[in-house]
Design a protein around this motif. Sequence first.
Motif, PDB file in Angstrom:
ATOM      1  N   THR A   1      -4.710 -19.795   5.310  1.00  0.00           N
ATOM      2  CA  THR A   1      -3.835 -19.121   4.350  1.00  0.00           C
ATOM      3  C   THR A   1      -3.178 -17.934   5.031  1.00  0.00           C
ATOM      4  O   THR A   1      -3.647 -17.456   6.076  1.00  0.00           O
ATOM      5  N   ALA A   2      -2.119 -17.444   4.423  1.00  0.00           N
ATOM      6  CA  ALA A   2      -1.455 -16.252   4.955  1.00  0.00           C
ATOM      7  C   ALA A   2      -2.404 -15.065   4.966  1.00  0.00           C
ATOM      8  O   ALA A   2      -2.429 -14.270   5.920  1.00  0.00           O
TER       9      ALA A   2
ATOM     10  N   ASP B   1       3.627 -20.514   3.571  1.00  0.00           N
ATOM     11  CA  ASP B   1       2.827 -19.891   4.614  1.00  0.00           C
ATOM     12  C   ASP B   1       3.381 -20.297   5.983  1.00  0.00           C
ATOM     13  O   ASP B   1       4.077 -21.306   6.126  1.00  0.00           O
TER      14      ASP B   1
ATOM     15  N   ARG C   1       3.656 -15.283   6.136  1.00  0.00           N
ATOM     16  CA  ARG C   1       4.309 -15.994   5.025  1.00  0.00           C
ATOM     17  C   ARG C   1       5.799 -15.686   5.090  1.00  0.00           C
ATOM     18  O   ARG C   1       6.203 -14.594   5.499  1.00  0.00           O
TER      19      ARG C   1
ATOM     20  N   ALA D   1      -2.273 -23.134   7.961  1.00  0.00           N
ATOM     21  CA  ALA D   1      -1.774 -22.325   6.842  1.00  0.00           C
ATOM     22  C   ALA D   1      -0.411 -22.877   6.429  1.00  0.00           C
ATOM     23  O   ALA D   1       0.634 -22.291   6.712  1.00  0.00           O
TER      24      ALA D   1
ATOM     25  N   THR E   1      -1.756 -20.988  13.601  1.00  0.00           N
ATOM     26  CA  THR E   1      -1.385 -20.883  12.183  1.00  0.00           C
ATOM     27  C   THR E   1      -1.120 -22.229  11.521  1.00  0.00           C
ATOM     28  O   THR E   1      -0.767 -22.278  10.348  1.00  0.00           O
TER      29      THR E   1
END
Length: 450
Positions: A62-63, A121, A213, A107, A104
Motif C-alpha cells: 500500500t502507499a 498507488d 500514490r 502497491a 513498489t
Amino acid sequence: MTGPTADFSPLAAELGRLLGDRGVSIDLETRQRASVDGCRMSPILAAKLPLGLADLVAYPSTAEQIGAVVAAAARHGVAVTPRGKGTGNYGQGIPLHDGLVLDTSRARTIVEVGEGYITADAGAVIAQLENAAWAAGQQLLLYPSTAQSTIGGFLSGGSGGTGSISHGTISGGPFVVSLDVAHATGDPQLVHVTGADAQSYLHNFGTAGVIARVTVALEPLQPWRAVYASFPTFAAASGVVRELGSLSPTPRLVSADPAELAEALPADAAVPAGRASVRAILDESAVDRAAQIVAQRGGTIEDVREGAQAIMKMSMISYNHPIEWLQRAHPSTYFHVEVGGDELIDRLEDVTAVYPGSLLHLEAQRGRPVGMLAGLYEDERTVLAGFTALEELGLSTHNPHQWTVDVAVERTRALKAVTDPHSLLNPGKLPPERDASKESNPLMSTGQAS
C-alpha cells in the motif's frame, strides 16, 4: 549504514513485522534481480555491471506501507533505492550504494476513477490504469511505450510517450494532478503535494522523495484507430511523420522506421519486409485524410485496427522499443542516442551519417520530431564524440548511457536537503555539485519508466 560490515538485521526484522514474512527478503538471488534494471540496452552501462547489490528488498503493498518502509530505513540510516518493475533503461533503479531496494510493484490499488482524474498507488501498472479509464469512457493524457511499467516508476524515471503530441511530457504539463510522497526524515506520514510542488518530484529517480500514490489527469475517450502504412523508402516515410503529426484531431502517436529496423519488430502482416513502416494512432475522423497523405507520398495503407488491445500494441512498438527489438535481433551490435529537432527529417542523410551503419527511429512529438538513433557500437569514446556532431547539425541530444539526474538538478538538490537530510534516497543518482549542468533538457529519457 552500508558497507561490508553493516548489520541490516535490525531493519530486516522491523520490516518483517511491518510487511510480514513475504514482504522482505535477504535472499541473494532476489537481491540480485532487484539490483538491475533495463540498463543493458546501453552497451556502455552493461559493461559496468554489477553496479550495486541490494542488502535487502522490501515489498510494501500500500502507499502507506511505502511511507512506513522509507521511515524505517531512515531511522536505521540505510540507503533506499525505489523500484517499480525495473523497466527503466538507464540505471535509475540500480542501488549504487547497496542498502534497501524498495519494490513498489505490489502497491497496485486503483483508489478512484473520477471525472477527469484517476488515483492509484505507485505500483499500479499503466495498462491497468488505461483500461480502467476506458471503462469509464475516459483515457490517460499520456503513457509510456512500456505500458507494463508502474505509474510511480513512469513519473520518477520516464518522460513522455503515447499522447505526448498533444500533452508534451510529464513535466510542466497538465498530466500530474497530485502526489503523495514519502520523505526520508523518519516520519512515515505521506506528504501530499499538488501543482508546482508535485512537479519537483518528477523525473528525479526518487532522489528527493519516493512517490507512493498518484493522481493523474484523464480526458474524454476518443475513437482511436491504429493505422499501419508502408513506404518504399525511409525518406518518404519520415516526411509523412510531420504531416500526420499535424492532423486534427491531434494524433496520439506517429512512428516511423526504416525497413531494416521495422523488420526487427514482432512479425505483423501490416509491417511488410523490405519497406519502411509508418504507424499512427489517429482519431477515427482523421483516418481518411491520413490515407490521402500516405497515397500522395507514395505509400500504402496496410491496415486499420480498432480496440484497446490494438492501440496498446501499437504503443508498445514505439519510442525505445524498436531499438530494443533491433538489439534482440542483433545482440551486442547496436547502441542508441536520443535526438530531437526538425533536422531529423530535413537533414536525414547527415544525421544517419554521424555513426556508421546507423538507423533512425522517428516519432512525432509536440512541436518537433524526436528520435532514437541506433549506431554500430565500437567503444564509448566514439559514442560520446558523436554527440558533438549531432548538436552541430542543430539537434538536441540526451545521453542514455548514464544514470544521473540531468533535469532541474539544482531544484532537486535544494528539495533533497529538506526531504532527505542524510542523503539516503537513491544515493549516487545526483551528479556531484561541481558538475550540475543542465537545469532543463527538452528531450529527457523519452517514454521509459522503471
